[in-house]
Design an enzyme around this catalytic site. Structure first.
Site, mmCIF file in Angstrom:
data_model
loop_
_atom_site.group_PDB
_atom_site.id
_atom_site.type_symbol
_atom_site.label_atom_id
_atom_site.label_comp_id
_atom_site.label_asym_id
_atom_site.label_seq_id
_atom_site.Cartn_x
_atom_site.Cartn_y
_atom_site.Cartn_z
ATOM 1 N N THR A 88 0.862 -1.179 0.000
ATOM 2 C CA THR A 88 0.000 0.000 0.000
ATOM 3 C C THR A 88 0.898 1.227 0.000
ATOM 4 O O THR A 88 1.586 1.501 0.992
ATOM 5 C CB THR A 88 -0.919 0.016 1.230
ATOM 6 O OG1 THR A 88 -1.797 -1.106 1.168
ATOM 7 C CG2 THR A 88 -1.758 1.294 1.262
ATOM 8 N N LYS B 30 -7.463 1.698 -2.858
ATOM 9 C CA LYS B 30 -7.070 1.290 -1.509
ATOM 10 C C LYS B 30 -7.041 2.488 -0.569
ATOM 11 O O LYS B 30 -7.514 2.416 0.584
ATOM 12 C CB LYS B 30 -5.697 0.612 -1.552
ATOM 13 C CG LYS B 30 -5.119 0.230 -0.189
ATOM 14 C CD LYS B 30 -5.945 -0.844 0.497
ATOM 15 C CE LYS B 30 -5.448 -1.138 1.923
ATOM 16 N NZ LYS B 30 -4.179 -1.871 1.941
ATOM 17 N N LYS C 171 -0.520 5.213 8.655
ATOM 18 C CA LYS C 171 0.169 5.311 7.362
ATOM 19 C C LYS C 171 -0.841 5.526 6.236
ATOM 20 O O LYS C 171 -0.679 6.401 5.384
ATOM 21 C CB LYS C 171 0.970 4.044 7.098
ATOM 22 C CG LYS C 171 1.499 3.921 5.676
ATOM 23 C CD LYS C 171 1.938 2.494 5.365
ATOM 24 C CE LYS C 171 2.079 2.276 3.870
ATOM 25 N NZ LYS C 171 2.406 0.888 3.529
#
Length: 295
Positions: A94, A169, A244
């Site tokens: 990611t 995502k 994150k």
């Protein structure tokens, strides 16, 4: 002919994913810097290599699962000089959209098809082989890569061209971060109002408040036996990783001019929670911080 797979990054997500490829009959050559990950990989039947470059021997598919965009770009820049033309390059990390697109460009210049294919489902989904892959890249690359992805997951969703998987995502996890914060606030409020956890769960999980943060990752012990709340918030999905992803969402919002007020506020909540030393806990444990703030 079964394709040999080079898998770089065998941590909490990559290790189980690579192990499922082995179970599906793929020869997998793997590399990771961490000794525990290397030991687990060997036990899973992965052929362990001493360097990332060594994983490429005989491999026609390369998969990376790494912490951040600069790690992925560094590894791809290093290994792309040694991959055979036509090798399928897949990144399941990611990362930010720009880094993903730069990786696609590296692969394209080397004559290699490529996919950005971040995942949803956490460590449980990685182990069970039930991940969802959000994929960016060309149709031909996806047609070739689909059997490999399906050996590691339950759903493969083509989101668009290069970088679209990462965009999906980032948006999905911003929703998740916001909804978990809202669910935690609701349970704390319910406690203040004298509601039992079971009562609130039974209502919210079957009404308009229903969401993954309640039905699967419920932040209080009891109602969902498999949720991290029942094992002292051992992650599933660590708060540091949620932070994150929330930061990635805010970087994307800033670069595109999108207004994400709720995303920005949720990011601040996870930043404070991480600063207080809870980054290694499941992100649902932020409910404990909210209780402290409401005392």
């Amino acid at each position: 002919m079964v394709e040999t797979i080079a898998f770089i990054g065998l941590g909490n997500m990559g290790g189980p994913m690579a192990a499922n490829l082995v179970k599906a009959g793929y020869p997998v050559r793997g590399f990771d810097l961490a000794e525990p990950a290397r030991d687990a990989a060997t036990a899973s039947g992965i052929t362990l290599c001493d360097t990332a470059a060594q994983t490429l021997t005989g491999a026609s598919v390369v998969i990376t699962m790494l912490p951040a965009g600069h790690h992925v770009l560094s590894v791809w820049s290093d290994i792309i000089k040694n991959v055979d033309k036509g090798t399928l390059m897949i990144d399941c990390s990611t990362i930010d959209v720009d880094s993903a697109r730069n990786c696609h460009a590296l692969a394209n210049r080397a004559g290699c098809p490529s996919l950005d294919a971040p995942v949803s489902g956490g460590t449980a989904g990685a182990s069970a082989g039930t991940l969802t892959f959000m994929v960016g890249g060309g149709e031909d690359a996806l047609t070739r890569g689909r059997p490999v992805l399906e050996a590691m997951g339950r759903r493969v969703v083509h989101c668009g061209s290069a970088g679209a998987g990462q965009a999906a995502k980032i948006c999905n996890n911003m929703i998740l971060g916001i909804t978990m914060a809202g669910v935690c606030e609701a349970f704390v409020l319910g406690e203040k109002l004298g509601l039992s956890h079971r009562a609130l769960f039974d209502v919210a999980s079957t009404s308009s408040g229903q969401c993954w943060a309640i039905s699967t990752n419920c932040p209080v012990p009891g109602p969902v036996p498999t949720s991290p709340a029942n094992r002292d918030y051992k992650p599933g999905f660590a708060a540091a990783l949620m932070l994150k992803d929330m930061r990635l969402s805010q970087e994307a919002a800033k670069s595109t001019g999108a207004t994400t007020a709720l995303g920005a506020h949720a990011t601040q909540l996870y930043e404070l929670f991480d600063q207080l030393g809870h980054g290694g806990e499941d992100f649902s444990s932020i409910i404990n911080h909210m209780r402290d703030q409401s005392a």
